[in-house]
Design a protein around this motif. Structure first.
Motif, short mmCIF file in Angstrom:
data_model
loop_
_atom_site.label_atom_id
_atom_site.label_comp_id
_atom_site.label_asym_id
_atom_site.label_seq_id
_atom_site.Cartn_x
_atom_site.Cartn_y
_atom_site.Cartn_z
N GLY A 1 -22.33 56.23 -24.79
CA GLY A 1 -22.71 55.08 -25.59
C GLY A 1 -22.11 53.78 -25.10
N ASN A 2 -20.87 53.83 -24.61
CA ASN A 2 -20.22 52.62 -24.09
C ASN A 2 -20.66 52.27 -22.68
OD1 ASN A 2 -18.02 51.38 -25.96
ND2 ASN A 2 -17.78 53.58 -26.23
N LEU A 3 -21.20 53.25 -21.95
CA LEU A 3 -21.63 53.00 -20.57
C LEU A 3 -23.08 52.55 -20.45
CD1 LEU A 3 -20.02 56.04 -18.69
CD2 LEU A 3 -19.41 53.63 -18.39
N LYS A 4 -23.88 52.79 -21.47
CA LYS A 4 -25.32 52.54 -21.33
C LYS A 4 -25.64 51.06 -21.12
CE LYS A 4 -26.18 52.41 -26.32
NZ LYS A 4 -26.88 53.06 -27.43
N VAL B 1 -26.07 54.96 -14.23
CA VAL B 1 -24.61 54.99 -14.24
C VAL B 1 -24.11 55.73 -15.48
CG1 VAL B 1 -22.51 53.59 -14.43
CG2 VAL B 1 -24.32 52.92 -12.85
N ALA B 2 -24.69 55.42 -16.63
CA ALA B 2 -24.26 56.02 -17.89
C ALA B 2 -24.46 57.54 -17.88
CB ALA B 2 -25.01 55.40 -19.06
N LEU B 3 -25.64 57.98 -17.46
CA LEU B 3 -25.93 59.41 -17.42
C LEU B 3 -25.05 60.13 -16.41
CD1 LEU B 3 -29.84 59.54 -17.66
CD2 LEU B 3 -28.22 60.51 -19.29
N GLY B 4 -25.00 59.60 -15.19
CA GLY B 4 -24.26 60.26 -14.12
C GLY B 4 -22.77 60.34 -14.39
N LEU B 5 -22.17 59.22 -14.82
CA LEU B 5 -20.72 59.20 -15.00
C LEU B 5 -20.29 59.99 -16.23
CD1 LEU B 5 -18.03 58.23 -14.02
CD2 LEU B 5 -18.38 56.06 -15.21
N SER B 6 -21.04 59.88 -17.33
CA SER B 6 -20.68 60.65 -18.53
C SER B 6 -20.82 62.15 -18.28
CB SER B 6 -21.55 60.22 -19.72
OG SER B 6 -22.92 60.49 -19.49
#
Length: 290
Positions: A155-158, A164-169
């Protein structure tokens, strides 16, 4: 980029804190139950109580993070249609099949160097033998993991982009399991759950995570050959679906230098390096000589 670096560092620190507090809670509970209550290690493990207190301590460490941050995914007003649901289920079964093949390959390779991963294999495939462990594995663990990894981290990366949000989380979710067998599986599942959270809301990610863990618990206790054959066939179909989706939808094209920089920055910072080292040590320490 400076704000992104700062935000990612905070997330890595929070993940490190969460993991250490969970481990501390589990170890403290085991010591108390073993040394002072006279219970054997097997009884302690089977009770599930160490994991309950580990989760409690870990979530307590996030007390400064209010509920709005843990649930910062807005609830989507759309629901996945039946075709999406079937595809996601088949993908998860395919991932499980690929993980089984991967575990055999990894065990064979390590065997050449006189190392084994039996403990990690058992930890990744062990079924719950008590209601306490069942409650932890099927309900408490997936619920809290979704709050932390898809609610808080994703939620904080999106705001920095879906890729980036999907890959890193998902990468963080994989590492959190601290198991050479589970890391690739959890990473792949993390991508699926992250997609569901972004497209349809956090509730759907929670439902699928609960369903996956429940299905795993059931299949770990199934001995009927017919059901096992059906499961294996569904897994092969799932692999075909993964290949199809990979070709058609998930060809990630890194089109900008800025995205590449984000991926490098997200991993090359002090808390990320510390967490990677912690994960590597945990995995290596659990290997056994043969």
């Amino acid at each position: 980029m400076k704000k992104f670096k700062g935000d990612v560092s905070v997330l890595w620190w929070r993940l490190l804190q969460y993991s250490l507090l969970f481990t501390l809670g589990v170890l403290m509970t085991r010591i108390v139950m073993n040394e002072y209550l006279g219970q054997s290690q097997t009884q302690v493990q089977a009770s599930g109580l160490p994991y309950f207190l580990g989760i409690f301590l870990a979530m307590l460490g996030l007390r400064q993070t209010n509920l709005n941050q843990l649930l910062c995914h807005p609830t989507s007003h759309k629901s996945p249609d039946w075709l999406v649901l079937v595809a996601m289920i088949l993908v998860i079964l395919g991932i499980q099949t690929l993980t089984t093949l991967y575990s055999h390959v990894l065990a064979t390779l390590l065997h050449r160097f006189n190392y084994g991963i039996q403990a990690q294999v058992e930890a990744s495939s062990a079924n719950s033998t008590t209601w306490g462990m069942w409650l932890y594995s099927v309900i408490l663990a997936p619920l809290t993991e979704e709050l932390v990894f898809r609610g808080y981290i994703l939620g904080n990366l999106k705001q920095y982009g879906r890729s980036v949000a999907l890959g890193l989380s998902a990468f963080m979710f994989g590492l959190y399991h601290m198991n050479a067998i589970q890391i690739p599986f959890a990473f792949a599942i993390g991508l699926i759950l992250g997609y569901l959270a972004l497209e349809y809301g956090l509730v759907w990610a929670i439902i699928f995570h609960l369903g996956n863990n429940l299905f795993s618990e059931i299949m770990n206790q199934v001995t009927d050959k017919t059901w096992l054959m059906v499961d294996n066939f569904a897994g092969l179909v799932g692999i075909a679906v993964i290949i199809y989706l990979g070709v058609k939808f998930f060809k990630i094209k890194v089109q900008s230098q800025k995205l590449k920089e984000k991926l490098v920055v997200s991993l090359w910072n002090p808390p990320a390096v510390i967490y990677l080292a912690y994960c590597f040590y945990t995995i290596v320490e659990s290997l056994n000589n043969i």
